[in-house]
Design a protein around this motif. Structure first.
Motif, mmCIF file in Angstrom:
data_model
loop_
_atom_site.group_PDB
_atom_site.id
_atom_site.type_symbol
_atom_site.label_atom_id
_atom_site.label_comp_id
_atom_site.label_asym_id
_atom_site.label_seq_id
_atom_site.Cartn_x
_atom_site.Cartn_y
_atom_site.Cartn_z
ATOM 1 N N ALA A 104 3.407 -6.088 -9.353
ATOM 2 C CA ALA A 104 2.083 -6.175 -10.122
ATOM 3 C C ALA A 104 3.359 -8.717 -11.018
ATOM 4 O O ALA A 104 2.038 -8.796 -11.588
ATOM 5 C CB ALA A 104 1.980 -5.870 -11.526
ATOM 6 N N GLU A 105 4.218 -8.197 -10.923
ATOM 7 C CA GLU A 105 4.150 -8.799 -11.384
ATOM 8 C C GLU A 105 4.281 -10.447 -11.271
ATOM 9 O O GLU A 105 4.788 -11.640 -12.131
ATOM 10 C CB GLU A 105 6.497 -9.548 -12.429
ATOM 11 C CG GLU A 105 5.851 -8.103 -13.220
ATOM 12 C CD GLU A 105 7.535 -7.827 -13.302
ATOM 13 O OE1 GLU A 105 8.553 -7.821 -13.040
ATOM 14 O OE2 GLU A 105 7.646 -6.968 -14.672
ATOM 15 N N GLN A 106 4.967 -9.844 -9.294
ATOM 16 C CA GLN A 106 4.858 -10.899 -8.741
ATOM 17 C C GLN A 106 3.504 -11.306 -7.951
ATOM 18 O O GLN A 106 3.334 -12.816 -7.488
ATOM 19 C CB GLN A 106 5.632 -10.160 -6.988
ATOM 20 C CG GLN A 106 7.019 -10.619 -7.221
ATOM 21 C CD GLN A 106 7.784 -9.360 -6.406
ATOM 22 O OE1 GLN A 106 7.814 -9.580 -5.520
ATOM 23 N NE2 GLN A 106 8.954 -8.216 -6.903
ATOM 24 N N VAL A 107 2.394 -10.556 -7.784
ATOM 25 C CA VAL A 107 0.927 -10.715 -7.197
ATOM 26 C C VAL A 107 0.611 -10.100 -7.784
ATOM 27 O O VAL A 107 0.349 -8.589 -7.607
ATOM 28 C CB VAL A 107 1.427 -10.721 -5.525
ATOM 29 C CG1 VAL A 107 -0.713 -10.867 -4.700
ATOM 30 C CG2 VAL A 107 2.577 -10.954 -5.041
ATOM 31 N N ASP A 108 -0.291 -10.278 -8.853
ATOM 32 C CA ASP A 108 -1.554 -9.387 -9.048
ATOM 33 C C ASP A 108 -2.308 -9.320 -8.411
ATOM 34 O O ASP A 108 -2.718 -10.249 -8.118
ATOM 35 C CB ASP A 108 -2.113 -10.286 -10.940
ATOM 36 C CG ASP A 108 -1.849 -9.166 -11.791
ATOM 37 O OD1 ASP A 108 -1.986 -7.796 -11.209
ATOM 38 O OD2 ASP A 108 -2.402 -10.131 -12.809
ATOM 39 N N ASN A 109 -3.283 -7.520 -8.471
ATOM 40 C CA ASN A 109 -3.891 -7.252 -7.473
ATOM 41 C C ASN A 109 -4.878 -6.542 -8.237
ATOM 42 O O ASN A 109 -3.938 -5.183 -8.259
ATOM 43 C CB ASN A 109 -2.690 -6.913 -5.893
ATOM 44 C CG ASN A 109 -4.057 -6.993 -4.957
ATOM 45 O OD1 ASN A 109 -5.256 -6.414 -4.581
ATOM 46 N ND2 ASN A 109 -3.630 -7.585 -3.291
ATOM 47 N N PRO A 110 -5.993 -5.703 -8.170
ATOM 48 C CA PRO A 110 -6.981 -5.234 -8.512
ATOM 49 C C PRO A 110 -6.658 -4.191 -7.919
ATOM 50 O O PRO A 110 -6.639 -2.482 -7.914
ATOM 51 C CB PRO A 110 -7.940 -5.561 -8.268
ATOM 52 C CG PRO A 110 -7.768 -7.545 -8.324
ATOM 53 C CD PRO A 110 -6.694 -7.002 -7.781
ATOM 54 N N GLU A 111 -5.853 -4.286 -6.592
ATOM 55 C CA GLU A 111 -5.675 -3.111 -5.556
ATOM 56 C C GLU A 111 -4.361 -1.926 -6.509
ATOM 57 O O GLU A 111 -4.709 -0.663 -6.020
ATOM 58 C CB GLU A 111 -5.435 -3.504 -3.786
ATOM 59 C CG GLU A 111 -6.380 -3.662 -3.364
ATOM 60 C CD GLU A 111 -6.399 -4.511 -1.557
ATOM 61 O OE1 GLU A 111 -5.606 -3.572 -1.781
ATOM 62 O OE2 GLU A 111 -6.738 -5.191 -1.112
ATOM 63 N N TYR A 112 -3.567 -2.605 -7.104
ATOM 64 C CA TYR A 112 -2.701 -2.282 -7.831
ATOM 65 C C TYR A 112 -2.636 -1.122 -8.219
ATOM 66 O O TYR A 112 -1.865 0.633 -8.042
ATOM 67 C CB TYR A 112 -1.755 -2.507 -8.244
ATOM 68 C CG TYR A 112 -0.725 -4.144 -7.986
ATOM 69 C CD1 TYR A 112 -0.820 -4.036 -6.389
ATOM 70 C CD2 TYR A 112 -0.545 -5.054 -7.839
ATOM 71 C CE1 TYR A 112 -0.181 -4.668 -5.337
ATOM 72 C CE2 TYR A 112 -0.109 -5.843 -7.321
ATOM 73 C CZ TYR A 112 0.087 -5.634 -5.957
ATOM 74 O OH TYR A 112 0.690 -7.270 -5.486
ATOM 75 N N LEU A 140 1.351 -0.473 -0.635
ATOM 76 C CA LEU A 140 2.077 -1.343 -1.557
ATOM 77 C C LEU A 140 2.335 -2.569 -0.487
ATOM 78 O O LEU A 140 2.074 -3.440 -1.586
ATOM 79 C CB LEU A 140 2.925 -0.806 -2.426
ATOM 80 C CG LEU A 140 3.379 -2.115 -2.978
ATOM 81 C CD1 LEU A 140 2.743 -2.298 -4.416
ATOM 82 C CD2 LEU A 140 4.801 -1.335 -4.063
ATOM 83 N N ALA A 141 2.919 -2.428 0.228
ATOM 84 C CA ALA A 141 3.316 -4.380 1.175
ATOM 85 C C ALA A 141 1.834 -4.763 1.418
ATOM 86 O O ALA A 141 2.095 -5.665 1.673
ATOM 87 C CB ALA A 141 3.895 -3.475 2.525
ATOM 88 N N GLN A 142 0.956 -4.363 2.488
ATOM 89 C CA GLN A 142 -0.326 -4.757 2.648
ATOM 90 C C GLN A 142 -0.663 -5.242 0.689
ATOM 91 O O GLN A 142 -1.245 -6.498 1.619
ATOM 92 C CB GLN A 142 -0.425 -3.682 3.202
ATOM 93 C CG GLN A 142 -2.282 -4.247 3.955
ATOM 94 C CD GLN A 142 -3.053 -3.579 4.590
ATOM 95 O OE1 GLN A 142 -2.778 -3.266 5.891
ATOM 96 N NE2 GLN A 142 -3.784 -2.609 3.797
ATOM 97 N N ALA A 143 -0.500 -4.602 0.422
ATOM 98 C CA ALA A 143 -1.410 -5.916 -0.652
ATOM 99 C C ALA A 143 -0.761 -6.590 -1.491
ATOM 100 O O ALA A 143 -1.282 -7.077 -2.449
ATOM 101 C CB ALA A 143 -1.628 -4.147 -2.252
#
Length: 222
Positions: A104-112, A140-143
């Motif tokens: 989440a610190e690198q790429v913020d994605n609602p899927e997390y 997680l890698a895909q997200a």
């Protein structure tokens, strides 16, 4: 302008602050936030029960002029308490929380949010730990935007039903190898893992046997 935010949240990390407060890192459906929970370490705090690790809560955060909001309400919706009874599941769940926080610190994605919620629920309900780890690592890698190539081999040729493969970590793809442990069934399962929820994958017949050859893919993204 000051405002209140109401949302669901999963606690990622809690840090003691001052004599009785805590700074709480939370994952919400809209991303990661940090809040100040005032007086939460006091015996009669109304907030304490809503911000346990391995739980989902309904929270209200007052956002003032500071970047750090103040937690004003926290009601537990779901507590994955069975995780706490098994040290191996506890360690895996803790590692998943750390990985999702770094992601989440690198790429913020609602899927997390749904991703970590599913893996916590799975560990709580006794889903095979190896499957939970593999499912989490691949999704997680895909997200995070990493491509997991399950269509062609390292040479760009379409994967064949009667071939055996192993996972080439350098090329991030499958390579033909007559002694490879990955065949048509394992490739099909890997595709299913990336397209379905954890509980759905766990219901597949012989899934626990089929995931073992795929662990080399999981380790590449763990």
């Amino acid at each position: 302008m000051p405002h209140d935010l109401r949302t669901k949240a999963i606690v990622l990390r809690r840090t003691n602050y001052g004599e009785s407060d805590r700074i709480i890192n939370l994952l919400t459906p809209d991303g990661k936030i940090a809040v100040l929970a005032k007086g939460v370490r006091k015996e009669k705090s109304r907030l304490a029960g809503g911000i346990e690790l391995f739980s989902v809560a309904d929270i209200v955060v007052h956002q003032g002029r500071s970047n750090l909001g103040t937690l004003t309400s926290a009601k537990m919706l779901c507590f994955y308490k069975n995780i706490l009874t098994d040290i191996s599941r506890l360690e895996l769940a803790s590692e998943c929380l750390k990985k999702i926080e770094r992601a989440a610190e690198q790429v913020d994605n609602p899927e997390y949010f749904e991703l970590i919620n599913q893996v916590l629920a799975g560990l709580d309900k006794g889903v095979n730990m190896d499957l939970a780890r593999l499912w989490f690592a691949m999704n997680l890698a895909q997200a995070m935007g990493e491509e997991i190539n399950l269509a062609t081999d390292v040479m760009g040729s379409e994967l064949e039903i009667d071939q055996r493969y192993f996972w080439d970590r350098t090329e991030v793809a499958l390579r033909i190898n007559s002694k490879g442990m990955i065949g048509a069934q394992e490739i099909k399962l890997a595709r299913v893992i990336l397209q379905n929820k954890l509980f759905a994958v766990a219901k597949i017949a012989q899934v626990n046997e089929l995931i073992r050859p795929l662990e080399m893919i999981g380790r590449a993204f763990w």
